[in-house]
Write a protein that holds these residues in place. Structure first.
Motif, mmCIF file in Angstrom:
data_model
loop_
_atom_site.group_PDB
_atom_site.id
_atom_site.type_symbol
_atom_site.label_atom_id
_atom_site.label_comp_id
_atom_site.label_asym_id
_atom_site.label_seq_id
_atom_site.Cartn_x
_atom_site.Cartn_y
_atom_site.Cartn_z
ATOM 1 N N MET A 74 35.235 38.036 41.638
ATOM 2 C CA MET A 74 35.386 37.250 40.409
ATOM 3 C C MET A 74 36.542 37.770 39.563
ATOM 4 S SD MET A 74 31.572 36.209 39.047
ATOM 5 C CE MET A 74 30.812 37.819 39.268
ATOM 6 N N ALA A 75 36.680 39.095 39.505
ATOM 7 C CA ALA A 75 37.762 39.682 38.712
ATOM 8 C C ALA A 75 39.131 39.328 39.281
ATOM 9 C CB ALA A 75 37.596 41.199 38.643
ATOM 10 N N LEU A 76 39.268 39.361 40.597
ATOM 11 C CA LEU A 76 40.552 39.023 41.214
ATOM 12 C C LEU A 76 40.928 37.563 40.981
ATOM 13 C CD1 LEU A 76 40.307 40.952 44.612
ATOM 14 C CD2 LEU A 76 41.512 41.612 42.530
ATOM 15 N N GLN A 77 39.964 36.753 40.695
ATOM 16 C CA GLN A 77 40.230 35.338 40.441
ATOM 17 C C GLN A 77 40.444 35.043 38.958
ATOM 18 O OE1 GLN A 77 37.200 32.745 41.948
ATOM 19 N NE2 GLN A 77 38.274 30.874 41.370
ATOM 20 N N ASN A 78 39.800 35.819 38.074
ATOM 21 C CA ASN A 78 39.789 35.437 36.662
ATOM 22 C C ASN A 78 40.397 36.461 35.715
ATOM 23 O OD1 ASN A 78 38.117 32.917 36.959
ATOM 24 N ND2 ASN A 78 36.625 34.389 37.733
ATOM 25 N N ARG A 80 42.583 38.388 33.294
ATOM 26 C CA ARG A 80 43.782 37.933 32.593
ATOM 27 C C ARG A 80 44.952 38.901 32.755
ATOM 28 N NH1 ARG A 80 40.263 34.653 32.738
ATOM 29 N NH2 ARG A 80 40.011 32.901 31.288
ATOM 30 N N ASP A 81 44.686 40.195 32.840
ATOM 31 C CA ASP A 81 45.778 41.138 33.083
ATOM 32 C C ASP A 81 46.447 40.853 34.418
ATOM 33 O OD1 ASP A 81 45.523 42.524 30.705
ATOM 34 O OD2 ASP A 81 44.031 43.905 31.505
ATOM 35 N N LEU A 82 45.646 40.522 35.409
ATOM 36 C CA LEU A 82 46.209 40.201 36.714
ATOM 37 C C LEU A 82 47.007 38.901 36.651
ATOM 38 C CD1 LEU A 82 46.483 40.973 39.650
ATOM 39 C CD2 LEU A 82 44.324 39.802 40.126
ATOM 40 N N ARG A 83 46.529 37.950 35.878
ATOM 41 C CA ARG A 83 47.290 36.704 35.725
ATOM 42 C C ARG A 83 48.633 36.962 35.042
ATOM 43 N NH1 ARG A 83 42.925 31.969 33.953
ATOM 44 N NH2 ARG A 83 41.616 32.124 35.823
ATOM 45 N N ILE A 84 48.627 37.836 34.039
ATOM 46 C CA ILE A 84 49.886 38.193 33.378
ATOM 47 C C ILE A 84 50.848 38.809 34.384
ATOM 48 C CG2 ILE A 84 50.905 39.736 31.670
ATOM 49 C CD1 ILE A 84 48.386 39.343 29.986
ATOM 50 N N ALA A 85 50.342 39.736 35.197
ATOM 51 C CA ALA A 85 51.196 40.376 36.207
ATOM 52 C C ALA A 85 51.722 39.349 37.211
ATOM 53 C CB ALA A 85 50.418 41.475 36.928
ATOM 54 N N VAL A 260 35.993 41.166 34.600
ATOM 55 C CA VAL A 260 35.724 40.022 35.468
ATOM 56 C C VAL A 260 36.429 38.775 34.943
ATOM 57 C CG1 VAL A 260 33.891 38.494 36.290
ATOM 58 C CG2 VAL A 260 33.588 40.968 36.372
ATOM 59 N N GLY A 261 36.571 38.673 33.624
ATOM 60 C CA GLY A 261 37.321 37.564 33.053
ATOM 61 C C GLY A 261 36.531 36.300 32.852
#
Length: 493
Positions: A74-78, A80-85, A260-261
């Motif tokens: 769930m975290a890899l999908q949602n 926000r820090d990862l989305r920014i990256a 998890v986001g």
């Protein structure tokens, strides 16, 4: 434009797009890693069985607990820090495309008209006062200010942009690995605090019973008011500790939700509550013996630092090329006429070419300063790369040392809990039999409570250390290091 056939114009434009011949980028050589070739003696690990030393090809091979896997997915999908990256990587990719486009000319289609009213008396073009109109129409295509990259300035900038894009992509991988580890750690913290809450609730219940018992003994004269005060103090201490661990459990859940986001599903929370202790979490696999120290080069943060170093090395080539002449070509091909009805008739072809050479003669030391700046930034990136390697080496060495010592520490903590439990049972029996005052029972109970909390903390530290080791090793120890791809500019040298 001068009327002519279209063939010379096509030829000139084709010649203008030919790539240059060289670059001035210094030869790149990876700096020697400023660390030992072997791990410290404290980091040695015993040989493990074949099942536990299986190659970690995916994070699921290490994080085997189903609840932990669901939260990480769930975290890899949602997150926000990862989305920014991810968006930063997309922006870096677009910037590379922008820099790479300068290797090729921009071909534009053009169509224009120019109409002028002339004063016939000023130009003595006629005896009358009637105005004279000058008209010109043109249609064609051309190249505007295309720089022929003879010295590799554009190629150097393109390669630098590519290496920065690679650094951004690797930083995204580092962020992904960090999020995976953070989710696992947050879940372990939640389970540990939840376990501490349950232990404290049990202690609180026992202290309630003890408090009631001490009051009864004091009422019949076999106990003292000092015993009552001590029992009441212990009761309130447990109540305060319960609030502390309840708050920490809520904070751990908030941290987990942030990572998890998205709000955690009820089914996931129910599955988390089904983990009453850290011992109920699926164990992590062991690290195999004899890991080479150079394997930390697979870590994405180290690879990203090296890509930044490569980019700084490329910038030196661009700075060197600034000292040499720049050749720019403007060329156009099409048709031209003073009558729009004859614009596309035979014989109206026209072309022009305008090469320009610019040679720096005096710039008050600007170009020299830019070159010195590029060299200084490369030296900075070398130091940053070496520091990243040293930090990675220390993280792995510390985690390996922790792996070696936490096992023994856990065994000692569990033995302490067992002994404390036996001590408390005997002290309570002696108190009820009237052999000892309540103080001895209270001391034994506090010792047991402290031993149980210490055992939870040690197990949490041990499991968190495994997570840290997995992250420090770059996300596993069985994956091969992918080959570095080359930018388009490398193929045009």
């Amino acid at each position: 434009m001068r009327p002519s056939s279209l063939l010379p114009g096509f030829t000139l434009i084709a010649l203008s797009v030919l790539p240059g011949g060289c670059t001035m980028i210094p030869h790149y050589q990876r700096p020697d890693a400023p660390v030992s070739t072997t791990w410290p003696a404290a980091g040695k690990t015993p040989a493990q069985n074949a099942e536990n030393t299986a190659l970690m090809q995916d994070w699921r091979g290490f994080y085997r607990d189903p609840v932990m896997q669901a939260l990480i997915a769930m975290a890899l999908q949602n997150n926000r820090d990862l989305r920014i990256a991810q968006q930063q990587t997309q922006a870096a990719s677009a910037q590379f495309d922008i820099e790479n486009a300068a290797l090729f000319p921009t071909l534009n289609g053009t169509a224009g008209a120019n109409v002028q009213k002339m004063n016939s008396r000023i130009w003595s073009l006629s005896q009358g006062n009637a105005p004279i109109y000058m008209r010109q129409y043109a249609v064609g295509f051309g190249v505007s200010a295309y720089e022929v990259d003879l010295w590799g300035r554009i190629r150097s900038a393109s390669r630098a942009s590519f290496d920065r894009y690679m650094a951004s992509a690797l930083n995204q991988q580092a962020m992904r690995l960090s999020i995976i580890s953070s989710v696992a750690t947050a879940l372990l913290n939640w389970i540990a605090n939840n376990q501490a809450v349950m232990v404290t609730q049990n202690v609180l219940e026992n202290r309630h019973h003890a408090y009631d018992l001490v009051k009864q003994t004091a009422a019949v004269g076999t106990g003292t008011q000092l015993d009552v005060a001590e029992a009441e103090t212990a009761l309130h201490d447990a109540e305060a500790n319960l609030q502390i661990y309840t708050r920490q459990r809520a904070e751990a859940l908030d941290q987990l939700t942030l990572l998890v986001g998205t709000p955690l599903p009820d089914a996931t929370i129910h599955a988390m509550n089904a983990r009453p202790s850290l011992a109920s979490v699926t164990p992590f696999p062991d690290v195999p013996e004899g890991l080479p120290s150079d394997m930390i080069a697979r870590r994405p943060d180290i690879a990203a630092s090296e890509s930044a170093l490569r980019a700084a090395n490329d910038d030196i080539g661009a700075a060197r090329a600034e000292f040499f002449p720049k050749i720019q070509i403007t060329a156009a091909n099409g048709t031209a006429s003073n009558n729009i009805t004859r614009l596309f008739q035979s014989g109206m072809g026209a072309w022009n070419v305008a090469p320009q050479i610019t040679l720096p003669l005096f710039d008050a030391g600007r170009l020299t300063a830019q070159l010195h700046q590029a060299h200084a930034r490369k030296s900075e990136e070398v130091a940053r790369y070496e520091h990243t390697v040293q930090t990675a080496f220390r993280e792995v060495a510390d985690a390996l040392a922790g792996r070696e010592t936490f096992n023994g520490q856990n065994i000692a903590r569990e033995a302490s809990v067992t002994a404390s439990q036996r001590q408390y049972t005997l002290a309570l029996q002696r108190f009820r039999a009237g052999y000892d005052p309540y103080l001895a029972t209270l001391v034994a109970q506090r010792t047991l409570y402290s031993s149980e909390l210490a055992a939870i903390t040690t197990r949490l530290e041990a499991m968190s250390n495994s997570v840290t080791l997995y992250k420090a090793l770059g996300g596993g120890w069985g994956k091969s290091i992918p080959a570095r791809k080359s930018p388009l500019a490398d193929h045009l040298l």
